[in-house]
Design an enzyme around this catalytic site. Structure first.
Site, PDB file in Angstrom:
ATOM      1  N   LYS A 197      -3.432  -3.703   9.183  1.00 45.31           N
ATOM      2  CA  LYS A 197      -2.871  -5.058   9.252  1.00 45.31           C
ATOM      3  C   LYS A 197      -3.480  -5.955   8.185  1.00 45.31           C
ATOM      4  CE  LYS A 197      -1.890  -4.759  14.212  1.00 45.31           C
ATOM      5  NZ  LYS A 197      -2.253  -5.213  15.561  1.00 45.31           N
ATOM      6  N   GLY A 219      -1.950  10.917   0.899  1.00 49.14           N
ATOM      7  CA  GLY A 219      -2.659  12.041   0.304  1.00 49.14           C
ATOM      8  C   GLY A 219      -3.213  13.044   1.293  1.00 49.14           C
ATOM      9  N   LYS A 220      -2.609  13.162   2.462  1.00 47.10           N
ATOM     10  CA  LYS A 220      -3.135  14.105   3.477  1.00 47.10           C
ATOM     11  C   LYS A 220      -3.010  15.553   2.994  1.00 47.10           C
ATOM     12  CE  LYS A 220      -0.393  12.623   6.738  1.00 47.10           C
ATOM     13  NZ  LYS A 220       0.291  11.535   5.988  1.00 47.10           N
ATOM     14  N   SER A 271       0.059  -6.792  20.655  1.00 48.79           N
ATOM     15  CA  SER A 271      -0.769  -7.487  19.666  1.00 48.79           C
ATOM     16  C   SER A 271      -0.120  -8.762  19.100  1.00 48.79           C
ATOM     17  CB  SER A 271      -1.120  -6.542  18.512  1.00 48.79           C
ATOM     18  OG  SER A 271       0.052  -6.102  17.869  1.00 48.79           O
ATOM     19  N   GLY A 328      -2.358   9.598   9.413  1.00 56.02           N
ATOM     20  CA  GLY A 328      -2.119   8.414   8.586  1.00 56.02           C
ATOM     21  C   GLY A 328      -0.673   8.340   8.147  1.00 56.02           C
ATOM     22  N   PRO A 329      -0.278   7.223   7.555  1.00 59.78           N
ATOM     23  CA  PRO A 329       1.110   7.033   7.097  1.00 59.78           C
ATOM     24  C   PRO A 329       1.455   7.976   5.948  1.00 59.78           C
ATOM     25  CG  PRO A 329      -0.289   5.229   6.360  1.00 59.78           C
ATOM     26  CD  PRO A 329      -1.122   6.044   7.290  1.00 59.78           C
ATOM     27  N   PRO A 330       2.751   8.131   5.646  1.00 58.95           N
ATOM     28  CA  PRO A 330       3.147   9.015   4.537  1.00 58.95           C
ATOM     29  C   PRO A 330       2.628   8.504   3.203  1.00 58.95           C
ATOM     30  CG  PRO A 330       5.028   8.484   5.952  1.00 58.95           C
ATOM     31  CD  PRO A 330       3.913   7.582   6.367  1.00 58.95           C
ATOM     32  N   GLY A 331       2.327   9.461   2.325  1.00 63.37           N
ATOM     33  CA  GLY A 331       1.962   9.105   0.968  1.00 63.37           C
ATOM     34  C   GLY A 331       0.519   8.736   0.738  1.00 63.37           C
TER      35      GLY A 331
END
Length: 793
Positions: A739, A378-379, A696, A373-376
């Site tokens: 999106k 909570g991974k 897309s 997932g994207p940064p930030g």
């Protein structure tokens, strides 16, 4: 019950002596465990009554007695059937009565005889005999002479190999030419069984007899050779042990003079003590024992001893058998996960499934989870939360930019400054063999001439192989099967396929605005208040202020920038309080600009009005979803297509396909075909420094082109995504959740999606979709009809 006493003191009568005449009837002395041959002198102990009387009878007559051996030595009073029928007539040379009632007699064999009959009157045994004459050949052939010479040589060898035979025996055998006499003398000095000795005694043919003796002599020599080899080996081992003992004593003396004895001995003893107490696999234990033995023989100041000590310290400090007990209380684990993280229901569900399996069976391998997932979003913090929920230790390594395979597998001990790899280092730091092990940034691993770290991780992250993971530094396997591995990545594509195949991928797409508000209330604001030395009596955030921070200051998929903005506001308040302005500061939507500064301008802010040739699309990046604007302008020219905005090859092809579709269906789309040859078509996507690619944007490009050709504006509150074909079909695309969230952040109220992407909305809760109308299409014409609006005067 006659018994041989001292065979080594036997002597032999001279063969040249003339034989004495033998009477036909002689008293019998029964022997228990010896066969006496002619020319043999042997001492005997006599204890049985009949035997004593036989000796007395012989001494009172011609001193001759018949020596017969009994077949079974255990029979105390043998009958005639219990005796062999061939014996030796002997002369009683000397007799001595012992204090215990026994007799000691010295007898000398004279001649072999055959028994005709035996008479036992209960007091004494007598026998009629017949003399056996040796069948000596008149003349020895070359073969017999060679046999005699060979038997003499081998007989001498027995003496050289340690058999106790008087020297005069060898002298006598050298001068004897008769095969029969030679065989009797040699047989009398061999350690033969009663049955074997009796066979030799009964053989009348002297050549056959000497051949039998030769066979027994060869066997005796082999036995002596083997015995000597065993003795030499035993002596060698003894000498070696004695040599080592003396050397060790000298070494101790030298170390004592140098003042090193106590320190080195204490260290070795300490290692041995720890080895007894620790539990580790047999292979590892053998390696430790081997290194301790090597350390004993090394100089304590040598470089190699330092390497060995470091290796032993690592081996003893690893948690070979130390495990933490899993918390299998599902309700408690669920509450812990909910306390630490808001949302992320899919991830929490997967962890609870793992706990459920562990509750039912302890044989399950630890799963390999990959949070993408994207940064930030909570991974990393989610890994800590999982460890707390499971009551496990937590360790973490980051592989961003790691290019050396030795960082994973360790360096071999031959290198200076060698250490185990990051996996073993963190296992040691955890202090247990079943921690939660987070491997961050696996999509940013590099590879060069030093190896590929992701290839080294293949064994670590394979539940079927990591039970015997071997670090190059340790040199022995370590069991990683109990470890719960969690990896994180921003993108899945850079990860090599074999590495990706070993992990269970869980996507963290980002948070809707409603979730961000809750996360800020529950976690971000309390943490920043504490970190900046404040408390809830000194600062308060209203929901309106939080929403404004999210919308105008931190438009992102995660919450990292949101926490950064909250921290900035807290620091401003802390500064005021430090200056003496102590009161409760309430942060609202009205005064937010005072504390957070001017609102930031984001590229995904909506257009101010409906515009011709400008369509709103949606994109998916590693950092979450975004909206983008596609601008089309017609310029007088010759129909050339101009593409700008750092577009990738796939997006350029989508633009070409969209233009071809419009040209092919101009009349249906109300487009004047004459415009294609009179104008150049310029397609531009702003934020030109940022690369853009993917299929897309197909329907967005087609809609913007139609708007430019028809001069009809596009609804600014509508965004779209989807791939198109030359036939005008709309194909499904990825990243729908990101999106849609990006569109909602920007205030979009209508979204056009491909028909086959309808199922992707199930991942979003319904409350996060409020206020958005979704339109699902199969053909590009539907999108054009929905997006284009009439001009307002």
């Amino acid at each position: 019950m006659e018994k041989e006493i001292d065979k080594n003191n036997d002597s032999i009568i001279k063969p040249e002596e003339e034989k004495l005449p033998l009477p036909e009837n002689l008293p019998v002395l029964v022997l228990r465990d010896i066969v006496v041959f002619p020319y043999m002198i042997v001492p005997l102990y006599v204890g049985r009554s009949k035997s004593k009387k036989a000796i007395d009878h012989a001494l009172n007559s011609d001193r001759m007695i018949l020596l017969l051996t009994q077949k079974d030595a255990s029979i105390e009073d043998p009958d005639a059937e219990d005796l062999y029928r061939v014996g030796t007539v002997a002369l009683v040379v000397r007799m001595l009565k012992l204090p215990d009632g026994r007799m000691r007699v010295l007898v000398q064999g004279i001649s072999r005889v055959k028994v005709k009959s035996i008479n036992d009157n209960g007091k004494i045994i007598t026998s009629n005999i017949k003399t056996i004459e040796d069948k000596e050949p008149k003349q020895l052939n070359i073969k017999d002479k060679a046999l005699i010479r060979n038997i003499r040589q081998k007989f001498e060898q027995t003496g050289k190999l340690g058999k106790q035979i008087p020297n005069e025996i060898f002298v006598i055998t050298e001068n004897i030419e008769e095969p029969g006499k030679l065989s009797d003398i040699i047989a009398s000095n061999l350690d033969l069984k009663i049955e074997d000795s009796q066979k030799i005694l009964q053989e009348e043919d002297s050549i056959k007899r000497i051949k039998k003796v030769y066979d027994f002599l060869v066997y005796e020599l082999e036995m002596l050779n083997v015995q000597n080899q065993i003795n030499l080996k035993a002596q060698g081992e003894m000498d070696k042990n004695q040599r080592e003992y003396f050397l060790r004593q000298q070494l101790k003396a030298i170390q004592k003079e140098l003042g090193e004895t106590d320190e080195v001995t204490d260290e070795i003893n300490n290692y041995m003590k720890m080895l007894k107490e620790i539990q580790m696999p047999d292979e590892s234990r053998k390696e430790v024992e081997r290194n301790i033995e090597r350390l004993k023989k090394m100089h304590p100041e040598s470089a190699e001893s330092t390497v060995t000590r470091n290796h032993l310290d690592w081996m003893f400090e690893l948690p070979w058998s130390v495990s933490t007990k899993d918390n299998l209380n599902l309700k408690r684990a669920k509450n812990t996960l909910n306390q630490d993280h808001y949302g992320l229901s899919k991830v929490k569900e997967r962890i609870l499934e793992y706990l459920s399996v562990r509750k039912l069976t302890s044989k399950a391998h630890g799963p390999i989870l990959c949070f993408v997932g994207p940064p930030g979003v909570g991974k990393t913090s989610l890994g800590k939360s999982i460890a707390r929920a499971l009551n496990k230790k937590f360790v973490r390594i980051s592989l961003g930019g790691v290019r050396d395979e030795a960082e994973i597998r360790g360096h071999r001990r031959t290198y200076v400054g060698a250490l185990p790899g990051k996996i073993i280092q963190e296992i040691k730091r955890a202090g247990s063999n079943n921690p939660v092990f987070m491997i961050d940034e696996v999509d940013k691993i590099g590879a060069d001439f030093r190896g590929d770290p992701s290839s080294a991780l293949l064994e670590v992250l394979d539940p079927e192989q990591n039970s015997s993971f071997t670090d190059h530094y340790l040199g022995v396997p370590f069991d990683l099967s109990k470890v719960l591995f969690i990896t994180t990545a921003n993108l899945l594509e850079p990860i090599q396929p074999a590495f990706k195949d070993r992990m269970e991928t869980i996507y963290l797409h980002g948070y809707p605005e409603e979730e961000k508000v809750e996360i800020a209330k529950r976690h971000l604001i309390p943490r920043q208040i504490e970190q900046n030395g404040l408390n809830r009596k000194l600062i308060e955030f209203t929901p309106g202020a939080i929403k404004l921070l999210i919308g105008l200051y931190t438009r992102e998929a995660g919450v990292r920038n949101l926490e950064r903005e909250i921290g900035g506001i807290c620091r401003k308040v802390a500064h005021k309080i430090a200056l003496g302005e102590k009161k409760c500061y309430k942060i609202t939507a009205r005064n937010l600009e005072k504390y957070a500064g001017l609102a930031k301008i984001f590229r995904d802010q909506l257009l101010e009005e409906n515009t011709v040739g400008v369509a709103t699309g949606m994109s998916w990046t590693p950092y979450g979803g975004d909206i983008l604007f596609i601008e089309v302008k017609l310029i007088p020219g010759k129909g050339k297509l101009i593409l700008t905005g750092s577009l990738g090859d796939v997006m350029k092809e989508s633009a070409t396909a969209a233009l071809s579709f419009i040209k092919a269906n101009a009349e249906k789309l109300s487009v004047d075909p004459s415009q294609f040859d009179k104008n150049d078509i310029h397609i531009h996507i702003p934020e030109g420094a940022i690369p853009k690619d993917g299929p897309s944007a197909g329907i967005t490009l087609a809609t913007a082109l139609c708007s430019a050709f028809t001069q009809k504006p596009i609804n600014r509150m509508l965004s779209m995504t989807g791939e198109i074909t030359l036939r005008g079909k709309v194909l499904p695309v990825g990243g729908i959740k990101e999106k849609v969230l990006a569109a909602k952040r920007s205030g979009i109220t209508n979204i056009i999606l491909p028909e086959k992407n309808k199922k992707d909305l199930q991942e979003l809760q319904k409350k996060y979709l409020d206020g958005i109308k979704f339109i699902f299409i199969k053909d590009i014409k539907e999108a054009v009809n929905l997006a284009l609006v009439e001009k307002t005067s």
